[in-house]
Design a protein around this motif. Sequence first.
Motif, PDB file in Angstrom:
ATOM      1  N   ILE A 189       0.825  -1.214   0.000  1.00  0.00           N
ATOM      2  CA  ILE A 189       0.000   0.000   0.000  1.00  0.00           C
ATOM      3  C   ILE A 189       0.859   1.264   0.000  1.00  0.00           C
ATOM      4  N   PRO A 190       1.907   1.363   0.859  1.00  0.00           N
ATOM      5  CA  PRO A 190       2.776   2.549   0.772  1.00  0.00           C
ATOM      6  C   PRO A 190       3.400   2.726  -0.610  1.00  0.00           C
ATOM      7  N   ALA A 191       3.831   1.630  -1.248  1.00  0.00           N
ATOM      8  CA  ALA A 191       4.432   1.739  -2.574  1.00  0.00           C
ATOM      9  C   ALA A 191       3.419   2.269  -3.584  1.00  0.00           C
ATOM     10  N   ILE A 192       2.177   1.797  -3.508  1.00  0.00           N
ATOM     11  CA  ILE A 192       1.128   2.270  -4.422  1.00  0.00           C
ATOM     12  C   ILE A 192       0.855   3.760  -4.201  1.00  0.00           C
ATOM     13  N   ILE A 193       0.771   4.171  -2.936  1.00  0.00           N
ATOM     14  CA  ILE A 193       0.516   5.584  -2.622  1.00  0.00           C
ATOM     15  C   ILE A 193       1.663   6.455  -3.135  1.00  0.00           C
ATOM     16  N   ILE A 194       2.900   6.012  -2.925  1.00  0.00           N
ATOM     17  CA  ILE A 194       4.065   6.786  -3.362  1.00  0.00           C
ATOM     18  C   ILE A 194       4.076   6.922  -4.884  1.00  0.00           C
ATOM     19  N   ILE A 195       3.832   5.817  -5.586  1.00  0.00           N
ATOM     20  CA  ILE A 195       3.821   5.862  -7.054  1.00  0.00           C
ATOM     21  C   ILE A 195       2.707   6.780  -7.555  1.00  0.00           C
ATOM     22  N   PHE A 196       1.523   6.656  -6.990  1.00  0.00           N
ATOM     23  CA  PHE A 196       0.390   7.475  -7.408  1.00  0.00           C
ATOM     24  C   PHE A 196       0.666   8.958  -7.164  1.00  0.00           C
ATOM     25  N   CYS A 197       1.199   9.288  -5.985  1.00  0.00           N
ATOM     26  CA  CYS A 197       1.435  10.694  -5.641  1.00  0.00           C
ATOM     27  C   CYS A 197       2.477  11.331  -6.547  1.00  0.00           C
ATOM     28  N   TYR A 198       3.591  10.646  -6.788  1.00  0.00           N
ATOM     29  CA  TYR A 198       4.635  11.244  -7.616  1.00  0.00           C
ATOM     30  C   TYR A 198       4.245  11.270  -9.091  1.00  0.00           C
ATOM     31  N   PHE A 199       3.414  10.326  -9.511  1.00  0.00           N
ATOM     32  CA  PHE A 199       2.872  10.410 -10.858  1.00  0.00           C
ATOM     33  C   PHE A 199       1.964  11.636 -10.972  1.00  0.00           C
ATOM     34  N   GLY A 200       1.176  11.885  -9.929  1.00  0.00           N
ATOM     35  CA  GLY A 200       0.324  13.068  -9.916  1.00  0.00           C
ATOM     36  C   GLY A 200       1.125  14.357  -9.905  1.00  0.00           C
ATOM     37  N   VAL A 201       2.224  14.385  -9.135  1.00  0.00           N
ATOM     38  CA  VAL A 201       3.081  15.575  -9.099  1.00  0.00           C
ATOM     39  C   VAL A 201       3.706  15.824 -10.468  1.00  0.00           C
ATOM     40  N   ALA A 202       4.218  14.759 -11.103  1.00  0.00           N
ATOM     41  CA  ALA A 202       4.829  14.905 -12.427  1.00  0.00           C
ATOM     42  C   ALA A 202       3.810  15.398 -13.444  1.00  0.00           C
ATOM     43  N   LEU A 203       2.590  14.875 -13.372  1.00  0.00           N
ATOM     44  CA  LEU A 203       1.538  15.309 -14.288  1.00  0.00           C
ATOM     45  C   LEU A 203       1.185  16.769 -14.054  1.00  0.00           C
ATOM     46  N   ARG A 204       1.124  17.173 -12.790  1.00  0.00           N
ATOM     47  CA  ARG A 204       0.802  18.560 -12.456  1.00  0.00           C
ATOM     48  C   ARG A 204       1.894  19.506 -12.956  1.00  0.00           C
ATOM     49  N   LEU A 205       3.149  19.123 -12.804  1.00  0.00           N
ATOM     50  CA  LEU A 205       4.247  19.943 -13.301  1.00  0.00           C
ATOM     51  C   LEU A 205       4.204  20.038 -14.824  1.00  0.00           C
ATOM     52  N   TYR A 206       3.874  18.934 -15.478  1.00  0.00           N
ATOM     53  CA  TYR A 206       3.792  18.937 -16.936  1.00  0.00           C
ATOM     54  C   TYR A 206       2.695  19.891 -17.410  1.00  0.00           C
ATOM     55  N   VAL A 207       1.556  19.855 -16.750  1.00  0.00           N
ATOM     56  CA  VAL A 207       0.457  20.756 -17.103  1.00  0.00           C
ATOM     57  C   VAL A 207       0.858  22.207 -16.879  1.00  0.00           C
ATOM     58  N   SER A 208       1.601  22.468 -15.779  1.00  0.00           N
ATOM     59  CA  SER A 208       2.040  23.832 -15.492  1.00  0.00           C
ATOM     60  C   SER A 208       2.982  24.343 -16.569  1.00  0.00           C
ATOM     61  N   TYR A 209       3.898  23.485 -17.019  1.00  0.00           N
ATOM     62  CA  TYR A 209       4.822  23.879 -18.079  1.00  0.00           C
ATOM     63  C   TYR A 209       4.080  24.159 -19.386  1.00  0.00           C
ATOM     64  N   LYS A 210       3.129  23.303 -19.712  1.00  0.00           N
ATOM     65  CA  LYS A 210       2.402  23.450 -20.964  1.00  0.00           C
ATOM     66  C   LYS A 210       1.507  24.691 -20.980  1.00  0.00           C
ATOM     67  N   SER A 211       1.062  25.112 -19.786  1.00  0.00           N
ATOM     68  CA  SER A 211       0.161  26.256 -19.711  1.00  0.00           C
ATOM     69  C   SER A 211       0.885  27.591 -19.821  1.00  0.00           C
TER      70      SER A 211
END
Length: 356
Positions: A189-211
């Motif tokens: 469960i911790p591994a799943i949470i960590i992967i999900f959170c950092y994937f979300g952070v990377a996606l958020r940063l990508y959206v910020s760059y594109k905007s």
Amino acid sequence: MDIYSSKLPPAVDYGAGAFLLLIAILSVVGNLLVLIMAYKRSSHIKPPELLSVNLAVTDLGAAVSMYPLAVASSWNHAWLGGNATCIYYGLMGFFFGTASVATLTVMAVVRFSVSLTLQSPKEKISKSRVHVLLLGTWLYALLWALFPLLGWGRYGPEPFGLSCTLAWGEMKDHSPSFVISMFSMNLAIPAIIIIFCYFGVALRLYVSYKSMDNGNLIPNNVKMQRRLMVIALLISIGFLGCWTPYGIVSLWSIYSSSASIPPYVSMLPCLFAKTSTVYNPLIYYIFSKTFKQQVKQLLCPTNRTGTCYASQPNNGTENAIYLVCDRNKHKEGLSAQLSLDKSREIETQLNSSSYQ
């Protein structure tokens, strides 16, 4: 055969002891530097940084409480202290390991929550809330470490005889629910949470760059979040990468006889897992300009080779301080600072006189 005697040749035991001694020294020195740097800037430390400090405490605690006994036992070619020290060693390892996993999980969640409003200059999480989260990680780790002492689970020696941990082979019959719960709550469960959170952070940063219309004009806080995400992600990958081989071998010993695992196969993942306490300071030093410059400032000689002085960096994404050891440049820096102070004083006087 004595369960606490080594199943390996003496030469291998001496080599394992030397390796653990090196890991212990690197871990103590590296994590002490992290704590010293945090103490020196404690008045300016941000709430999320407290999680990194807590991670250094868990690594340092593991190195100090466990590695000396492991080194001495390796060089003794048998585990020292019998049952009492075996339970102590297993408890300390499980306690600090669980605290590290919990801290990494909280760190990922906090980093994800901060990334949701990258453009906002306000602090996303308060120190009091981080303190509550840190207290929760320690209580969570303590609860899990006490379960085997209360009868749910069991501590015992490793198959190769020179280390102690959860008695995986015995628990498949006595406490199978503990094994399933432990792996679920402290690894999967911790591994799943960590992967999900950092994937979300990377996606958020990508959206910020594109905007952004101009990719060269990226706000400093976005750059800083990107750097912090990379550091936190590498720390998580390093920890999970170190412990995954050990977890695989442990699961194998549950569903198959531990006698089917050669001593070398059971020893190598155990030694590799212990290197997890060394990686974090190295990651900070390589990827954090601030930490690298603070370490250089601490270690920079000031008596004979020159005096350390600080100059502001051109790139302010991390508020870094670059340190140089040079007497002449130090004098130039002092002269420039005195001139700046003098000009500010004159400006203040003129402003004061204009209001009279």
